[in-house]
Every structure is written in C-alpha cells, then in structure tokens.
Design an enzyme around this catalytic site. Structure first.
Site, PDB file in Angstrom:
ATOM      1  N   HIS A   3      13.144  23.629  11.253  1.00 54.05           N
ATOM      2  CA  HIS A   3      12.131  24.324  10.696  1.00 54.05           C
ATOM      3  C   HIS A   3      12.033  23.521   9.282  1.00 54.05           C
ATOM      4  CE1 HIS A   3       9.970  27.539   8.397  1.00 54.05           C
ATOM      5  NE2 HIS A   3       9.921  27.963   9.797  1.00 54.05           N
ATOM      6  N   ARG A   5       3.474  29.980   3.660  1.00 51.76           N
ATOM      7  CA  ARG A   5       2.651  29.003   3.770  1.00 51.76           C
ATOM      8  C   ARG A   5       1.567  29.221   4.357  1.00 51.76           C
ATOM      9  NH1 ARG A   5       4.978  25.489   7.393  1.00 51.76           N
ATOM     10  NH2 ARG A   5       6.978  26.806   7.592  1.00 51.76           N
TER      11      ARG A   5
END
Ligand SMILES: Cc1cc2nc3c(=O)[nH]c(=O)nc-3n(C[C@H](O)[C@H](O)[C@H](O)COP(=O)(O)OP(=O)(O)OC[C@H]3O[C@@H](n4cnc5c(N)ncnc54)[C@H](O)[C@@H]3O)c2cc1C
Length: 517
Positions: free
Chosen positions: A287, A310
């Site tokens: 990740h 995000r």
C-alpha cells in the site's frame, strides 16, 4: 437471504460469467431457510474470527446449522478486518450516484488483476469465475449488511483503479471494518447455536480416508490439544504481518518494509499439509500510504493512511512536487514512490521508508472529516495554514488547483478530484490544509489457498493427476488466493470476506447435514 443469492449465483456463474452484472437478488429465496427445518445437528467449525469467519458463521446459521463453533487464536475477534478504513465495494447499489447502473466492476477487477489474469498458474477460467462471483455478489453483500445487519454504508467514494465510485462506508466515526465486525458480532451474540471460543489456536487439520474431518486446537487456558469434528471453514487471514516467516519465504525482496498488519504468522502451511494448492503466493500488495508517526518513525507496524484521503482530493508530494496520479492502482503508486530516493536516516535494522507528503486541501479535509479527526488526534496528520508551506508545495497546490478546476489537463492523468476546493495557493493562504508523512507498507497478500466458486479448497490429486476440491474443507477471505491476481482493488477484500464467507458457510452446512444423514 444473501446465502441463497450468492450460492445460486455461484452455481450458474460457471456457465455465465461475463462482464455483464446480473443482480443476484433475482436468484434469492432458493435455499436459505430449508435446512433449518431438517432437525439434524450439523457441526460447522470456523477457524478465524475476522470478517470472513464471522460472515461464514452467520451464513451457516442462516442455512440451518445447529452447532457452529468459531475458534479464534486471539483474545478478541476481529483480526485485521477491524482495521479496514476505506470501505466495501458494491455494484450496482442504491447508494451509488449517477444515472446508469454501474456495470464495470468486473472489468475493473480484471484490469487490476493484470498479467496474472491470463496466467495459467491457478487456472484462468477459475480466476474469471471467482471474479464473476465476487463482483456479481457485491450488490447483495452490501444490501445484506445494510438491511439485515444494520450497518450504515451510505457514503460511497471512488478508490484507485475503480472507474466509478463504488466503495461504501458509513457517515459516522466508526471505520467500516470495525462497524461491520461489531454489527455481525452483535447479531451472532443472540444466536443460541453459535459459540465463539477465543484464545483457541488451530494447529492442525484432521483427516480420515482422504477427507478433512475436523481440527486440532489449543486453548491458551488449557495447553493440551483438543479436537473438534465437523465441516471446516478456514478464515485465518493473510500473511502480510508475517515478516520473518511466509513473507520472507515468498517475497524476500520485501524484507525491511513496514506493514499495516498485526505481526502474526501465516497459517497456509496447515492447509498445504493436507494437500491444498497455494497460488499467487508471491503476489503481495504494497500500500503506498502508511503513516510515518513522527514520534515513532521507525515503527515496523504503521497505521494506514486510508485510500479515501486521496479519493476525496488528497495529493502525494516528494520534495513539494507531485509525481504520480494519486488515483492509480496501489501497485503503480507504490512503484512510483519506491523509484524515488528512500529515507536514509534510519540506519541498520530500521524499516525501509520514503519521505512522501500526503496533503489534503480544506475540501478534502472536510469530506474525510471523521478520518482526518482520528489521524489528527493521533498526531499523524497536522493542520497547517497554506502560507506556512514551503514554496515548491505552494506552487504545486496552485498547479493542481488549475487541474482540479478544469483549467488544465493533469500531466499524470488524474481526472477525478474528490472534494478538492482550493483555487490558488496565494488567495487561500490563510486556509488550513492537512499534511502527514507517508511511506509504502506491506498491506495485503493476494496469494493463498486456491478455492473454487463454491469456496471449496482445491488440491492436486496425485492419483488422478488433476486438481479437485478437498472434501470437508472450505476457505474464505484473505487466506485464499486466485482472485485478485497482481493487484487487489481497494474495497474488494472486505467484499470477498462477505461473499465467499457466505458461500462457505452455506456449503459447509449442507455438507455437514448430508454427512450425518
Ligand atoms: C489497515 C488496514 C486497512 C484495510 N482497509 C481495507 C478497506 O478499507 N477495504 C477492504 O476491502 N479491505 C481493507 N483491508 C484488508 C482487509 O481488512 C482484510 O484483508 C480482511 O479484513 C481480512 O479478513 P479475514 O477475515 O480474511 O482475516 P482477518 O480479519 O485478519 O481475520 C483472521 C483471524 O483469524 C485468526 N487466526 C489466524 N490463525 C488462526 C488459527 N490458527 N486459529 C484460530 N484463529 C486464527 C486471527 O487471529 C484473526 O482474528 C485493510 C487491511 C488493513 C490491515
């Protein structure tokens, strides 16, 4: 009712997998309640109390199992599932916005699976089938959690690699993984035919005449081995936290990276000992954004900076400059970060890390308010006025603002900007943004034990020289492999726990009944 829909769907999916999504709800109502009337006492043994195990337990009970025992090695159930922070995928659902129903989940998942989708390691047809079951079952899974379990999943966002918004979470403060697990546990607490035994670690599968017949386990209280007989569902999670064991074995190149997972050993050896096939074991998801806590920068376990930061508008910066489309898939973003110079200040024995800034403008901070509040409280995100940022970062904000407001195309190809609001870095200099340091972390293991569309564990029969399901053994959740390929889409792991957990629970119950008749 979800059981019936998923299992009936699984039965037909072999013949009908395609990119088209047919709502499994049309198949509901076929098998779920009939077994409850049988009067027999099937025993279903579930190993692992994360989302996959709990889903299997609910499903087994709904399918009529009169004795379901869940063994969990830790003092509390929940596993890594309670950490899940971005949400669960579902398509099409009533919460998604937009005119047309979302029909691209299958093709997005295939794209994300990358080269492994067409590789033959675990059988291309099987992967296609499993992705079909996963994506086609997603709508019913979300409906089930919302309608029958009462989990709020009304907020939907678009994570990296998805072509539309389809990752569901609640509007409140509790992260989705914890909310779903808590609600399932509450539901199970009222079930007289269910027993949860914590501090109970399964060490071995029992076999007889080529069948799995039960498990051997040890409880922390009484270290003497005990035995439990029944259909077995393995739901022990992945090995992303097993840095010195399975991870070192299958991906030695990832040595030294921090992880988001609890440091627990992988359990795949117990399965391969009875002949189960392991697949995609070297496919490990990094990740891109684990928080680097400034008070403990070298900690090996990191708190995840949820992808939705995000998707709600956050950007990633290296020395004040963007370097990637922040909504690319995790593997692409992680690779872009790891191509940059790493931090060099941790010396021998410290984790391998990178100095990446995650920045959210006021619009993104607001849209992710509950998450942001949590991270700010932990000191992982800081609120900073725009004028306090360095010159390269302010220049980047101005550039990105022009892109987000449609004045320019993004040179990295980003087309979705969440709730980004800032117009320029100069006019808005008194406004607060949220910033934190992030680095790539080992997060998820795509590999695991091979299953088929009925969640049966598959092994290779040397006598017959072919792969076939092992009798008496099912698996669900992150312990399984052969679905996600090169890269799991965010939100699809919680989903696989529910979809394949339900199928496993129903199938194992049926088998137990048939064995006892
Ligand atoms: C920080 C973080 C954030 C995430 N966010 C998301 C997200 O937003 N969306 C998403 O889809 N996915 C997300 N994931 C991934 C997802 O949470 C996991 O892949 C998924 O929950 C795994 O569920 P599971 O039931 O398979 O395993 P787990 O939840 O890990 O549960 C396995 C359980 O089995 C027990 N166990 C293991 N071995 C034994 C044994 N021998 N005997 C008895 N018990 C045993 C363990 O103690 C554990 O409780 C996230 C993961 C992390 C770490």
């Amino acid at each position: 009712m979800l059981v019936a829909g998923l299992v009936a769907f699984a039965a037909v999916v072999v013949y009908r997998v395609s990119t088209a999504i047919s709502a499994p709800k049309v198949l509901l109502g076929i098998t779920a309640s009939t077994a409850a009337m049988s009067g027999r006492r099937p025993t279903v043994v579930i190993v692992g109390g994360g989302l996959a195990g709990l889903s299997a337990a609910i499903s087994a009970l709904q399918s009529g199992a009169r004795s379901v025992v869940l063994l969990e090695r830790s003092a509390k159930p929940g596993g890594n599932s309670i950490k899940a922070s971005s949400g669960i995928n579902g398509a099409p659902t009533r919460y998604q916005k937009g005119g047309e129903p979302d029909r691209d989940f299958f093709s997005d998942t295939v794209r994300s699976a990358g080269k492994r989708f067409s590789s033959s390691e675990s059988g291309q047809e099987n992967r296609r089938t499993l992705i079909g079951v996963l994506t086609n079952g997603s709508s019913a899974a979300v409906d089930f959690l919302a309608d029958e379990i009462g989990v709020d999943l009304s907020v939907v966002s678009q994570l990296g690699g998805h072509s539309v918004s389809r990752t569901h979470r609640g509007a409140g403060r509790t992260p989705p993984g914890a909310a779903i697990v808590a609600a399932l546990l509450a539901k199970l607490a009222g079930e007289p035919n269910f027993q949860l035994r914590t501090n109970s670690e399964v060490t071995k599968l029992l076999t007889s005449h080529g069948r799995v017949t039960g498990v051997e386990y040890r409880s922390a209280r009484d270290r003497a081995p005990a035995v439990l007989v029944g259909s077995v569902i393995f739901a022990t999670g992945g090995f992303a936290g097993d840095a010195q064991g399975s991870l070192a074995q299958y991906r030695p190149d990832l040595a030294g990276l921090p992880s988001t997972n609890d440091p627990l050993p992988g359990m795949h050896g117990i399965l391969s000992d009875v002949g189960a096939t392991l697949t995609d074991m070297d496919s490990v998801q990094i990740h891109p954004t684990g928080f680097v806590d400034r008070t403990t920068p070298t900690a090996a376990v990191k708190i995840l900076a949820a992808e939705l930061l995000r998707s709600e508008g956050g950007i990633l910066l290296h020395r004040g400059r963007r370097f990637v489309n922040e909504l690319e898939t995790r593997d692409v973003i992680s690779a872009a970060i790891m191509a940059l110079p790493p931090r060099g200040d941790h010396g021998e024995g410290g984790p391998r890390q990178w100095d990446i800034t995650l920045l959210l403008d006021p619009g993104a901070c607001e849209a992710a308010a509950h998450h942001v509040g949590f991270y700010v409280g932990k000191g992982l995100l800081r609120r900073v006025k725009v004028r306090e940022l360095d010159a390269p970062t302010r220049a980047t904000i101005a550039e990105f603002a022009a892109v987000a407001h449609g004045d320019e195309a993004d040179k990295f190809g980003r087309t979705v900007f969440g709730h980004w609001r800032l117009k320029t870095a100069w006019e808005d200099s008194e406004l607060e943004v949220c910033v934190g340091m992030v680095t790539p972390v080992v997060h998820f293991t795509m590999g695991g034990v091979l299953i088929n569309e009925r969640s049966q564990v598959v092994g290779f029969s040397p006598e017959e020289q072919r792969s076939k399901p092992l009798t008496g053994l099912w698996a669900a959740g992150e312990v399984t492999g052969g679905i996600h390929g090169d890269n799991r889409l965010g939100g699809s792991s919680l989903l696989e726990c529910v979809v394949f957990g339900f199928i496993a629970g129903e199938q194992a119950t049926r088998f137990a009944e048939a064995s006892q008749s």
